[in-house]
Design an enzyme around this catalytic site. Structure first.
Site, PDB file in Angstrom:
ATOM      1  N   LYS A 173       0.865  -1.176   0.000  1.00  0.00           N
ATOM      2  CA  LYS A 173       0.000   0.000   0.000  1.00  0.00           C
ATOM      3  C   LYS A 173       0.900   1.224   0.000  1.00  0.00           C
ATOM      4  CE  LYS A 173      -4.523   0.936   0.696  1.00  0.00           C
ATOM      5  NZ  LYS A 173      -5.750   0.215   0.377  1.00  0.00           N
TER       6      LYS A 173
ATOM      7  N   GLY B  42     -25.202   3.073   4.242  1.00  0.00           N
ATOM      8  CA  GLY B  42     -24.284   3.700   3.286  1.00  0.00           C
ATOM      9  C   GLY B  42     -24.711   3.392   1.867  1.00  0.00           C
TER      10      GLY B  42
ATOM     11  N   GLY C 152     -23.515   4.819  -1.092  1.00  0.00           N
ATOM     12  CA  GLY C 152     -22.587   5.448  -2.031  1.00  0.00           C
ATOM     13  C   GLY C 152     -22.328   4.567  -3.233  1.00  0.00           C
TER      14      GLY C 152
ATOM     15  N   VAL D  86     -20.805   1.756  -3.714  1.00  0.00           N
ATOM     16  CA  VAL D  86     -21.069   0.319  -3.591  1.00  0.00           C
ATOM     17  C   VAL D  86     -22.495   0.062  -3.097  1.00  0.00           C
ATOM     18  CG1 VAL D  86     -20.334  -1.848  -2.544  1.00  0.00           C
ATOM     19  CG2 VAL D  86     -18.630  -0.115  -3.103  1.00  0.00           C
TER      20      VAL D  86
HETATM   21  P1  NAD Z   1     -18.757   6.085  -0.791  1.00  0.00           P
HETATM   22  O1  NAD Z   1     -18.018   7.193  -0.121  1.00  0.00           O
HETATM   23  O2  NAD Z   1     -19.148   6.229  -2.213  1.00  0.00           O
HETATM   24  O3  NAD Z   1     -20.112   5.789   0.034  1.00  0.00           O
HETATM   25  C1  NAD Z   1     -20.184   5.757   1.416  1.00  0.00           C
HETATM   26  C2  NAD Z   1     -21.580   6.236   1.800  1.00  0.00           C
HETATM   27  O4  NAD Z   1     -21.751   6.064   3.203  1.00  0.00           O
HETATM   28  C3  NAD Z   1     -21.828   7.711   1.516  1.00  0.00           C
HETATM   29  O5  NAD Z   1     -23.056   7.859   0.806  1.00  0.00           O
HETATM   30  C4  NAD Z   1     -21.905   8.345   2.910  1.00  0.00           C
HETATM   31  O6  NAD Z   1     -22.782   9.468   2.958  1.00  0.00           O
HETATM   32  C5  NAD Z   1     -22.418   7.190   3.735  1.00  0.00           C
HETATM   33  N1  NAD Z   1     -22.147   7.257   5.158  1.00  0.00           N
HETATM   34  C6  NAD Z   1     -21.014   7.634   5.789  1.00  0.00           C
HETATM   35  N2  NAD Z   1     -21.157   7.523   7.109  1.00  0.00           N
HETATM   36  C7  NAD Z   1     -22.385   7.027   7.340  1.00  0.00           C
HETATM   37  C8  NAD Z   1     -23.119   6.698   8.513  1.00  0.00           C
HETATM   38  N3  NAD Z   1     -22.595   6.812   9.723  1.00  0.00           N
HETATM   39  N4  NAD Z   1     -24.384   6.203   8.363  1.00  0.00           N
HETATM   40  C9  NAD Z   1     -24.930   6.084   7.138  1.00  0.00           C
HETATM   41  N5  NAD Z   1     -24.284   6.396   5.994  1.00  0.00           N
HETATM   42  C10 NAD Z   1     -23.037   6.874   6.096  1.00  0.00           C
HETATM   43  O7  NAD Z   1     -17.897   4.774  -0.553  1.00  0.00           O
HETATM   44  P2  NAD Z   1     -17.962   3.399  -1.368  1.00  0.00           P
HETATM   45  O8  NAD Z   1     -16.973   3.434  -2.463  1.00  0.00           O
HETATM   46  O9  NAD Z   1     -19.383   3.068  -1.665  1.00  0.00           O
HETATM   47  O10 NAD Z   1     -17.389   2.382  -0.282  1.00  0.00           O
HETATM   48  C11 NAD Z   1     -18.180   1.997   0.840  1.00  0.00           C
HETATM   49  C12 NAD Z   1     -17.331   1.153   1.784  1.00  0.00           C
HETATM   50  O11 NAD Z   1     -16.854  -0.007   1.090  1.00  0.00           O
HETATM   51  C13 NAD Z   1     -16.085   1.847   2.320  1.00  0.00           C
HETATM   52  O12 NAD Z   1     -15.838   1.387   3.636  1.00  0.00           O
HETATM   53  C14 NAD Z   1     -14.988   1.370   1.398  1.00  0.00           C
HETATM   54  O13 NAD Z   1     -13.724   1.404   2.029  1.00  0.00           O
HETATM   55  C15 NAD Z   1     -15.425  -0.047   1.134  1.00  0.00           C
HETATM   56  N6  NAD Z   1     -14.918  -0.596  -0.136  1.00  0.00           N
HETATM   57  C16 NAD Z   1     -15.217  -0.002  -1.313  1.00  0.00           C
HETATM   58  C17 NAD Z   1     -14.740  -0.545  -2.511  1.00  0.00           C
HETATM   59  C18 NAD Z   1     -15.085   0.074  -3.847  1.00  0.00           C
HETATM   60  O14 NAD Z   1     -14.909  -0.586  -4.870  1.00  0.00           O
HETATM   61  N7  NAD Z   1     -15.609   1.290  -3.893  1.00  0.00           N
HETATM   62  C19 NAD Z   1     -13.943  -1.698  -2.493  1.00  0.00           C
HETATM   63  C20 NAD Z   1     -13.653  -2.306  -1.260  1.00  0.00           C
HETATM   64  C21 NAD Z   1     -14.159  -1.737  -0.083  1.00  0.00           C
END
Ligand code: NAD
Length: 367
Positions: A80, A179, A181, A183
């Site tokens: 990383k 959440g 977002g 994913v």
């Molecule tokens: P993102 O930032 O697009 O979405 C996260 C969402 O969570 C946002 O809409 C935010 O408003 C919401 N949020 C934050 N705190 C919150 C709370 N306390 N209660 C309710 N909602 C809340 O992130 P993402 O890319 O969708 O990733 C989501 C998670 O999955 C993260 O932990 C990330 O590390 C993990 N992840 C993502 C990927 C990927 O491909 N994007 C891969 C592996 C792991």
């Protein structure tokens, strides 16, 4: 921190400090383990308050990638990198300078997007080195990994349903998705397409409305933990499974995309004790890294999808090992990763024909 003592305890191979005054680049690359192959893991940019904090973070994240890549069956090690700085201050020069450092590592570490870095940053790195994934599709990249991560989460949920209820019908149980977002929104779509009852929460009203339009039911951010649903799907931040939330759970399964879902190992033990089935986070959310890993062989969407579908079997195997060894699932995932690294490492002791050739050539040449 005694650095070498820490590396000894945590098992890292190499740590590289990259400094480029002209562009303001201050970066640390941590390579944890390359037994299975070159280390693959993302580049995070963060305004760390001090260098120690950055170092601690990159060492922890690199080790996590070793486990994630190993359990996913990838021929890749773990690494990383972090750039210390305010993401508002990023520049083309900074990422190109970083790319030159990666080039000097000769491929022992391959980078990708992470928190506060994006496709454009990867494209800048790509100007200087091939040791980068997550570049734009015009450069042979795979684009946004989130739909693949979500697809992988769905495979993991199916493996949980199979273990718990003996079926894989996504539409039957009810879900609470935290959440919405990149994913989470895709996960909700899959679940609604299957006809499931889905409760959703987010701090962003627009995202909630989009899911409500798909037929989901909105609940408050603090209420999500006590919703009467069978499956909790954390897709926001880490540590949402903690001492305060677990007692509220009526869930029977925890299976979502968020990283570091368990606040502590004790929380994983507590889920186990309560009979709540936990799909270990770094296993179920590996769809994104699987997808970018395909770029290294020439990106092919179908191959990526096939690989991510395999998360169903990988999670199933975690449950088998957990039952076999009578341990919580989070420990079983670690065990599988460690055993694979050890087993593949042992095969490296078999001398390849090239090694003999080099030995004999050396003799012939009188060395
Ligand atoms: P993102 O930032 O697009 O979405 C996260 C969402 O969570 C946002 O809409 C935010 O408003 C919401 N949020 C934050 N705190 C919150 C709370 N306390 N209660 C309710 N909602 C809340 O992130 P993402 O890319 O969708 O990733 C989501 C998670 O999955 C993260 O932990 C990330 O590390 C993990 N992840 C993502 C990927 C990927 O491909 N994007 C891969 C592996 C792991």
């Amino acid at each position: 921190m005694e650095l070498f003592a820490t590396l000894d305890t945590m098992g890292h191979e190499e740590v590289v400090f990259c400094h480029h005054r002209e562009s303001g680049l201050k970066a640390i690359v941590a390579i944890h383990n390359t037994t299975l192959g070159p280390a693959l893991g993302g580049l995070r940019m963060w305004p760390y308050t001090n260098e120690q904090e950055a170092l601690t973070d990159v060492l922890r994240l690199a080790k996590g990638m070793t486990y994630k890549n190993a359990v996913s069956g990838l021929n890749l090690g773990g690494g990383k990198s972090v750039i210390i700085g305010d993401p508002a201050q990023k520049s083309e020069a900074m990422f190109r300078a970083f790319g030159r450092f990666l080039q000097s590592l000769g491929g022992r570490y391959i980078t990708a997007e992470d928190v506060n870095t994006n496709v454009q940053d990867m494209d800048h790195i790509f100007q200087e080195t091939d040791f980068v994934t997550g570049v734009h599709p015009v450069h042979g990249g795979s684009g946004d990994p989130s739909p693949f991560t979500a697809f992988g989460v769905i495979q993991g949920i199916k493996a949980c349903l199979n273990k718990k209820y003996g079926h894989t019908d996504l539409g039957k149980p009810s879900y609470a998705v935290q959440g919405l977002g990149h994913v989470g929104s895709h996960v909700v779509k899959h679940l609604r397409d299957a006809g499931a009852k889905v409760f959703v929460t987010d701090m962003n009203k627009e995202r909630i409305e989009q899911c409500v339009a798909l037929g989901a039911e909105a609940v408050g951010m603090d209420d999500v933990y006590k919703v009467n649903a069978k499956v909790y799907v954390p897709c926001a931040l880490g540590a949402s499974v903690n001492e305060q939330t677990i007692p509220q759970f009526r869930f029977e399964i925890v299976a979502g995309a968020a990283n570091n879902q368990l606040a502590t190992d004790a929380c994983g033990d507590e889920l186990h004790r309560k009979g709540i089935l936990y799909a270990p986070d770094y296993v179920i959310n590996a769809g994104g890294v699987m997808n970018v890993s395909i770029e290294l062989q020439g990106y092919d969407r179908e191959r990526a999808k096939r690989m991510v579908t395999g998360i169903y079997d990988i999670i199933g195997n975690v449950f088998r090992v957990a039952d076999r060894d009578r341990i919580p699932t989070y420990k079983a995932a670690d065990r599988i990763a460690e055993e694979r690294i050890a087993a593949i490492g042992r095969t490296r002791l078999l001398r390849s024909p090239q090694v003999y050739e080099r030995l004999y050539n050396g003799r012939r040449n009188g060395h």
